[in-house]
Design a protein around this motif. Sequence first.
Motif, PDB file in Angstrom:
ATOM      1  N   ILE A  94      15.035  17.681  -7.031  1.00 23.66           N
ATOM      2  CA  ILE A  94      14.202  18.839  -6.726  1.00 23.66           C
ATOM      3  C   ILE A  94      14.430  19.257  -5.275  1.00 23.66           C
ATOM      4  CG2 ILE A  94      12.252  17.355  -6.116  1.00 23.66           C
ATOM      5  CD1 ILE A  94      10.367  19.537  -7.147  1.00 23.66           C
ATOM      6  N   ASN A  95      14.380  20.551  -5.009  1.00 21.43           N
ATOM      7  CA  ASN A  95      14.480  21.047  -3.639  1.00 21.43           C
ATOM      8  C   ASN A  95      13.213  20.699  -2.863  1.00 21.43           C
ATOM      9  OD1 ASN A  95      17.029  22.342  -3.868  1.00 21.43           O
ATOM     10  ND2 ASN A  95      16.061  24.076  -4.906  1.00 21.43           N
ATOM     11  N   GLY A  96      13.369  20.398  -1.580  1.00 17.58           N
ATOM     12  CA  GLY A  96      12.227  20.055  -0.754  1.00 17.58           C
ATOM     13  C   GLY A  96      11.193  21.159  -0.688  1.00 17.58           C
ATOM     14  N   SER A  97      11.644  22.397  -0.565  1.00 17.66           N
ATOM     15  CA  SER A  97      10.718  23.519  -0.471  1.00 17.66           C
ATOM     16  C   SER A  97       9.943  23.707  -1.775  1.00 17.66           C
ATOM     17  CB  SER A  97      11.470  24.809  -0.128  1.00 17.66           C
ATOM     18  OG  SER A  97      12.466  25.083  -1.095  1.00 17.66           O
ATOM     19  N   ASP A  98      10.593  23.452  -2.904  1.00 24.16           N
ATOM     20  CA  ASP A  98       9.916  23.568  -4.192  1.00 24.16           C
ATOM     21  C   ASP A  98       8.850  22.481  -4.342  1.00 24.16           C
ATOM     22  OD1 ASP A  98      11.489  25.729  -4.863  1.00 24.16           O
ATOM     23  OD2 ASP A  98      12.930  24.532  -6.009  1.00 24.16           O
ATOM     24  N   PHE A  99       9.162  21.289  -3.876  1.00 20.33           N
ATOM     25  CA  PHE A  99       8.188  20.199  -3.967  1.00 20.33           C
ATOM     26  C   PHE A  99       6.999  20.460  -3.041  1.00 20.33           C
ATOM     27  CE2 PHE A  99       6.891  15.667  -3.053  1.00 20.33           C
ATOM     28  CZ  PHE A  99       6.290  15.470  -4.289  1.00 20.33           C
ATOM     29  N   ALA A 100       7.258  21.011  -1.858  1.00 21.93           N
ATOM     30  CA  ALA A 100       6.173  21.354  -0.934  1.00 21.93           C
ATOM     31  C   ALA A 100       5.232  22.372  -1.570  1.00 21.93           C
ATOM     32  CB  ALA A 100       6.742  21.896   0.372  1.00 21.93           C
ATOM     33  N   THR A 101       5.798  23.345  -2.269  1.00 23.15           N
ATOM     34  CA  THR A 101       4.979  24.347  -2.958  1.00 23.15           C
ATOM     35  C   THR A 101       4.149  23.700  -4.052  1.00 23.15           C
ATOM     36  OG1 THR A 101       6.599  26.097  -2.519  1.00 23.15           O
ATOM     37  CG2 THR A 101       5.060  26.453  -4.334  1.00 23.15           C
ATOM     38  N   VAL A 160       0.831  -1.210   0.000  1.00 27.23           N
ATOM     39  CA  VAL A 160       0.000   0.000   0.000  1.00 27.23           C
ATOM     40  C   VAL A 160       0.864   1.257   0.000  1.00 27.23           C
ATOM     41  CG1 VAL A 160      -1.975  -1.106   1.088  1.00 27.23           C
ATOM     42  CG2 VAL A 160      -0.230  -0.056   2.515  1.00 27.23           C
ATOM     43  N   ALA A 161       2.166   1.095   0.041  1.00 24.85           N
ATOM     44  CA  ALA A 161       3.103   2.216  -0.075  1.00 24.85           C
ATOM     45  C   ALA A 161       4.010   1.947  -1.270  1.00 24.85           C
ATOM     46  CB  ALA A 161       3.928   2.371   1.194  1.00 24.85           C
ATOM     47  N   MET A 162       4.373   3.015  -1.979  1.00 20.37           N
ATOM     48  CA  MET A 162       5.145   2.873  -3.199  1.00 20.37           C
ATOM     49  C   MET A 162       6.422   3.702  -3.131  1.00 20.37           C
ATOM     50  SD  MET A 162       3.059   0.841  -4.677  1.00 20.37           S
ATOM     51  CE  MET A 162       3.820   0.700  -6.300  1.00 20.37           C
ATOM     52  N   GLN A 163       7.319   3.453  -4.069  1.00 20.04           N
ATOM     53  CA  GLN A 163       8.523   4.256  -4.187  1.00 20.04           C
ATOM     54  C   GLN A 163       8.813   4.509  -5.662  1.00 20.04           C
ATOM     55  OE1 GLN A 163      12.421   2.352  -3.608  1.00 20.04           O
ATOM     56  NE2 GLN A 163      11.316   0.480  -3.033  1.00 20.04           N
ATOM     57  N   GLY A 164       9.558   5.584  -5.909  1.00 16.44           N
ATOM     58  CA  GLY A 164       9.910   5.922  -7.282  1.00 16.44           C
ATOM     59  C   GLY A 164      10.953   7.019  -7.289  1.00 16.44           C
ATOM     60  N   SER A 165      11.105   7.691  -8.411  1.00 18.24           N
ATOM     61  CA  SER A 165      12.142   8.716  -8.520  1.00 18.24           C
ATOM     62  C   SER A 165      11.693   9.821  -9.470  1.00 18.24           C
ATOM     63  CB  SER A 165      13.449   8.101  -9.025  1.00 18.24           C
ATOM     64  OG  SER A 165      13.260   7.520 -10.302  1.00 18.24           O
ATOM     65  N   PHE A 166      12.369  10.963  -9.361  1.00 15.15           N
ATOM     66  CA  PHE A 166      12.162  12.079 -10.272  1.00 15.15           C
ATOM     67  C   PHE A 166      13.262  12.063 -11.331  1.00 15.15           C
ATOM     68  CE2 PHE A 166      10.347  13.666  -6.195  1.00 15.15           C
ATOM     69  CZ  PHE A 166       9.033  13.841  -6.623  1.00 15.15           C
ATOM     70  N   SER A 167      12.961  12.589 -12.492  1.00 18.32           N
ATOM     71  CA  SER A 167      13.946  12.601 -13.572  1.00 18.32           C
ATOM     72  C   SER A 167      15.124  13.512 -13.242  1.00 18.32           C
ATOM     73  CB  SER A 167      13.298  13.041 -14.885  1.00 18.32           C
ATOM     74  OG  SER A 167      12.719  14.332 -14.754  1.00 18.32           O
ATOM     75  N   SER A 168      14.872  14.534 -12.417  1.00 21.50           N
ATOM     76  CA  SER A 168      15.955  15.401 -11.950  1.00 21.50           C
ATOM     77  C   SER A 168      15.679  15.796 -10.511  1.00 21.50           C
ATOM     78  CB  SER A 168      16.066  16.651 -12.832  1.00 21.50           C
ATOM     79  OG  SER A 168      14.852  17.379 -12.837  1.00 21.50           O
TER      80      SER A 168
END
Length: 253
Positions: free
Chosen positions: A143-150, A133-141
């Motif tokens: 990213i900053n944590g604050s940018d992802f939160a936004t 029920v939990a997954m994992q993956g990745s981003f192509s590049s």
Amino acid sequence: MILTKDLEAYLTELLAPEKIKDFTPNGLQIQGSETITKIVTGVTASQALIERAIEEKAQAILVHHGYFWKNESYVIRGMKHKRIKSLLMNDINLFAYHLPLDIHPTLGNNAQLAAMFNIEQVAPLELGNSMSVAMQGSFSSAINGSDFATQLSQQLNRQCLHITPPSNKKITTIAWCSGGGQGYIEMAAEQGIDAFLTGEVSEQTTHIAHEMDIHFFAAGHHATERYGIKALGEHIAKTHNVEVIFIDIDNPV
């Protein structure tokens, strides 16, 4: 129009609820009309959603959070009585799919979040468990944590809680679990994953994020589980001769 029994059979084949152990019965929870021309979908079978379904003259409600949860009282009185009475008096079917909708590989809540935030190389977080029920993956590049939160706050229309780890490292890998999945943060950290996303947060989550050096994002239980049921309804509308309306009853949690 679709027969209720045929819709139930289709949903059983599509979501395979028998394959996963859950905290609630999945499928047709309250029986109503034998035929369906209009379905209302929503996250939770609240009184507000039921009343909207009555207004829409729907014969079925399809939700992620239904009734009869493990360890809740068997007694039908008060709020539960009012909800069930409203369904029975208006001959409305109630279908509910909990974990089977979280984990569906294309329509599920987790799959919808992955698509929304362009998460790639998706795989189970619980290694060797295809029903994770939990997954994992990745981003192509990275990213900053604050940018992802936004990004989370903007796209989910909820103010996201971001717990920043001591290193404030950039995020390349991420694990996630829609709804109340904060308990999986340690598993993600132990696998060296940079960030964990879910709907809710617990008191101890802050300490785990700091001490295990992992970004943590809580974006709302309702908000992270809004898109699976919406996608399921859209799928049914395309595959069957039935009208489907998604109604989002606002919930800040």
